[in-house]
Design a protein around this motif. Sequence first.
Motif, PDB file in Angstrom:
ATOM      1  N   ILE A 185       0.840  -1.202   0.000  1.00 33.79           N
ATOM      2  CA  ILE A 185       0.000   0.000   0.000  1.00 33.79           C
ATOM      3  C   ILE A 185       0.875   1.253   0.000  1.00 33.79           C
ATOM      4  CG2 ILE A 185      -1.638   1.334   1.395  1.00 33.79           C
ATOM      5  CD1 ILE A 185      -2.872  -1.384   2.215  1.00 33.79           C
ATOM      6  N   SER A 186       1.947   1.242   0.782  1.00 33.48           N
ATOM      7  CA  SER A 186       2.872   2.388   0.804  1.00 33.48           C
ATOM      8  C   SER A 186       3.500   2.610  -0.563  1.00 33.48           C
ATOM      9  CB  SER A 186       3.981   2.159   1.838  1.00 33.48           C
ATOM     10  OG  SER A 186       3.452   2.081   3.118  1.00 33.48           O
ATOM     11  N   ALA A 187       3.928   1.517  -1.212  1.00 33.20           N
ATOM     12  CA  ALA A 187       4.532   1.637  -2.545  1.00 33.20           C
ATOM     13  C   ALA A 187       3.515   2.172  -3.542  1.00 33.20           C
ATOM     14  CB  ALA A 187       5.072   0.285  -2.992  1.00 33.20           C
ATOM     15  N   LEU A 188       2.275   1.728  -3.437  1.00 32.98           N
ATOM     16  CA  LEU A 188       1.227   2.202  -4.343  1.00 32.98           C
ATOM     17  C   LEU A 188       0.958   3.691  -4.153  1.00 32.98           C
ATOM     18  CD1 LEU A 188      -0.835   1.338  -6.498  1.00 32.98           C
ATOM     19  CD2 LEU A 188      -2.442   0.918  -4.634  1.00 32.98           C
ATOM     20  N   ILE A 189       0.871   4.125  -2.911  1.00 29.83           N
ATOM     21  CA  ILE A 189       0.635   5.549  -2.625  1.00 29.83           C
ATOM     22  C   ILE A 189       1.798   6.402  -3.121  1.00 29.83           C
ATOM     23  CG2 ILE A 189       0.425   7.239  -0.752  1.00 29.83           C
ATOM     24  CD1 ILE A 189      -1.231   5.092   0.741  1.00 29.83           C
ATOM     25  N   ILE A 190       3.016   5.954  -2.866  1.00 28.45           N
ATOM     26  CA  ILE A 190       4.189   6.691  -3.341  1.00 28.45           C
ATOM     27  C   ILE A 190       4.191   6.735  -4.867  1.00 28.45           C
ATOM     28  CG2 ILE A 190       6.711   6.611  -3.518  1.00 28.45           C
ATOM     29  CD1 ILE A 190       6.686   5.537  -0.610  1.00 28.45           C
ATOM     30  N   GLY A 191       3.861   5.612  -5.505  1.00 30.90           N
ATOM     31  CA  GLY A 191       3.818   5.565  -6.967  1.00 30.90           C
ATOM     32  C   GLY A 191       2.778   6.503  -7.546  1.00 30.90           C
ATOM     33  N   ILE A 192       1.599   6.535  -6.947  1.00 27.05           N
ATOM     34  CA  ILE A 192       0.542   7.443  -7.428  1.00 27.05           C
ATOM     35  C   ILE A 192       0.993   8.891  -7.275  1.00 27.05           C
ATOM     36  CG2 ILE A 192      -1.789   8.281  -6.914  1.00 27.05           C
ATOM     37  CD1 ILE A 192      -2.508   5.321  -6.299  1.00 27.05           C
ATOM     38  N   ASN A 193       1.638   9.210  -6.157  1.00 22.37           N
ATOM     39  CA  ASN A 193       2.156  10.570  -5.971  1.00 22.37           C
ATOM     40  C   ASN A 193       3.218  10.907  -7.016  1.00 22.37           C
ATOM     41  OD1 ASN A 193       0.508  11.094  -3.789  1.00 22.37           O
ATOM     42  ND2 ASN A 193       2.040  10.488  -2.279  1.00 22.37           N
ATOM     43  N   LYS A 194       4.071   9.941  -7.347  1.00 24.74           N
ATOM     44  CA  LYS A 194       5.097  10.188  -8.371  1.00 24.74           C
ATOM     45  C   LYS A 194       4.481  10.401  -9.752  1.00 24.74           C
ATOM     46  CE  LYS A 194       9.116   8.059  -6.268  1.00 24.74           C
ATOM     47  NZ  LYS A 194      10.085   9.129  -6.428  1.00 24.74           N
ATOM     48  N   VAL A 195       3.395   9.681 -10.043  1.00 24.75           N
ATOM     49  CA  VAL A 195       2.697   9.890 -11.315  1.00 24.75           C
ATOM     50  C   VAL A 195       2.094  11.286 -11.350  1.00 24.75           C
ATOM     51  CG1 VAL A 195       0.699   9.169 -12.700  1.00 24.75           C
ATOM     52  CG2 VAL A 195       2.265   7.448 -11.784  1.00 24.75           C
ATOM     53  N   GLU A 196       1.451  11.694 -10.246  1.00 28.17           N
ATOM     54  CA  GLU A 196       0.846  13.024 -10.182  1.00 28.17           C
ATOM     55  C   GLU A 196       1.881  14.138 -10.313  1.00 28.17           C
ATOM     56  OE1 GLU A 196      -1.328  13.065  -6.532  1.00 28.17           O
ATOM     57  OE2 GLU A 196      -2.966  11.855  -7.353  1.00 28.17           O
ATOM     58  N   LEU A 197       3.084  13.905  -9.769  1.00 28.91           N
ATOM     59  CA  LEU A 197       4.144  14.912  -9.865  1.00 28.91           C
ATOM     60  C   LEU A 197       4.854  14.883 -11.218  1.00 28.91           C
ATOM     61  CD1 LEU A 197       5.713  14.564  -6.303  1.00 28.91           C
ATOM     62  CD2 LEU A 197       4.346  16.476  -7.175  1.00 28.91           C
ATOM     63  N   GLY A 198       4.611  13.847 -12.015  1.00 28.99           N
ATOM     64  CA  GLY A 198       5.234  13.731 -13.323  1.00 28.99           C
ATOM     65  C   GLY A 198       6.597  13.078 -13.314  1.00 28.99           C
ATOM     66  N   HIS A 199       6.990  12.464 -12.208  1.00 31.58           N
ATOM     67  CA  HIS A 199       8.291  11.794 -12.140  1.00 31.58           C
ATOM     68  C   HIS A 199       8.316  10.512 -12.959  1.00 31.58           C
ATOM     69  CE1 HIS A 199       9.042  13.858  -7.996  1.00 31.58           C
ATOM     70  NE2 HIS A 199       9.074  14.715  -8.994  1.00 31.58           N
ATOM     71  N   ILE A 200       7.171   9.824 -13.025  1.00 26.53           N
ATOM     72  CA  ILE A 200       7.038   8.620 -13.840  1.00 26.53           C
ATOM     73  C   ILE A 200       5.699   8.687 -14.561  1.00 26.53           C
ATOM     74  CG2 ILE A 200       8.478   7.154 -12.361  1.00 26.53           C
ATOM     75  CD1 ILE A 200       5.900   5.971 -11.200  1.00 26.53           C
ATOM     76  N   THR A 201       5.553   7.873 -15.597  1.00 28.54           N
ATOM     77  CA  THR A 201       4.282   7.827 -16.309  1.00 28.54           C
ATOM     78  C   THR A 201       3.383   6.769 -15.668  1.00 28.54           C
ATOM     79  OG1 THR A 201       4.994   6.153 -17.891  1.00 28.54           O
ATOM     80  CG2 THR A 201       5.430   8.470 -18.465  1.00 28.54           C
ATOM     81  N   SER A 202       2.095   6.867 -15.959  1.00 30.14           N
ATOM     82  CA  SER A 202       1.159   5.887 -15.398  1.00 30.14           C
ATOM     83  C   SER A 202       1.405   4.496 -15.984  1.00 30.14           C
ATOM     84  CB  SER A 202      -0.285   6.318 -15.639  1.00 30.14           C
ATOM     85  OG  SER A 202      -0.529   6.474 -17.019  1.00 30.14           O
ATOM     86  N   GLY A 203       1.994   4.406 -17.153  1.00 31.74           N
ATOM     87  CA  GLY A 203       2.323   3.109 -17.736  1.00 31.74           C
ATOM     88  C   GLY A 203       3.492   2.434 -17.044  1.00 31.74           C
ATOM     89  N   GLU A 204       4.399   3.208 -16.466  1.00 32.68           N
ATOM     90  CA  GLU A 204       5.545   2.644 -15.754  1.00 32.68           C
ATOM     91  C   GLU A 204       5.183   2.156 -14.354  1.00 32.68           C
ATOM     92  OE1 GLU A 204       9.340   5.224 -17.300  1.00 32.68           O
ATOM     93  OE2 GLU A 204       7.903   6.220 -15.959  1.00 32.68           O
ATOM     94  N   LEU A 205       4.125   2.719 -13.786  1.00 33.37           N
ATOM     95  CA  LEU A 205       3.775   2.436 -12.402  1.00 33.37           C
ATOM     96  C   LEU A 205       3.543   0.951 -12.104  1.00 33.37           C
ATOM     97  CD1 LEU A 205       3.221   3.519  -9.577  1.00 33.37           C
ATOM     98  CD2 LEU A 205       0.861   3.928 -10.275  1.00 33.37           C
ATOM     99  N   PRO A 206       2.751   0.211 -12.892  1.00 37.80           N
ATOM    100  CA  PRO A 206       2.536  -1.209 -12.551  1.00 37.80           C
ATOM    101  C   PRO A 206       3.821  -2.043 -12.530  1.00 37.80           C
ATOM    102  CG  PRO A 206       0.911  -0.492 -14.155  1.00 37.80           C
ATOM    103  CD  PRO A 206       1.904   0.621 -14.017  1.00 37.80           C
ATOM    104  N   GLY A 207       4.799  -1.683 -13.325  1.00 38.73           N
ATOM    105  CA  GLY A 207       6.058  -2.415 -13.319  1.00 38.73           C
ATOM    106  C   GLY A 207       6.950  -2.084 -12.128  1.00 38.73           C
TER     107      GLY A 207
END
Length: 190
Positions: free
Chosen positions: A59-81
């Motif tokens: 859950i922590s990794a998912l929340i951090i990942g969603i925040n990184k997508v919102e900030l533009g650090h990664i794309t939403s396509g990269e997040l599941p990997g």
Amino acid sequence: MAADFFVVKFFWFVAFVFFGFAVSAAISARKAPSARSLSGSLIKGYFGLLFGTFLYAWISALIIGINKVELGHITSGELPGLIPAWSLYWFVIFAPFALVIFTITGLPLFLVLRKLKIASIFLMLLGVVAASILAGAYLYINSQDNWCQTSQLHCFVSNAWGVALPAFFATLFFCVCVPLPLFRPNGKPN
């Protein structure tokens, strides 16, 4: 990240603990029923504790990942990997602390409640809340941070919440795997 060295070193510790629990479960299953009741319950409980810790890490990794997508650090396509690797990363950091802290605080609470024949999920989680408040107070009192000195209430709540949330997941799954009832029926000890 600064914790990379920690993760590399503790990965084998966490793997060894999993292996140790698996061997202990196999040995405990072969013992007489009276001898395996507490040991088998504790082994299942610690597996549950590790599962709850992994769920919190995911859950922590998912929340951090969603925040990184919102900030533009990664794309939403990269997040599941990235989620599985981040989950394992956080789990390797959280698991040793969860095991040690639960063994020092949660296990004695469980054994006392079990001896009194009033052990339940509710009382275990109530103990977690009390321990989290004490840990938050300790972290607040011993803080050398300027932010904590200017935002005292927020600092205390942040510290207590930072302890309570992972402890809640770990303790809940420990109690479910032991297994413990949610409440004691009619408030009477069994």
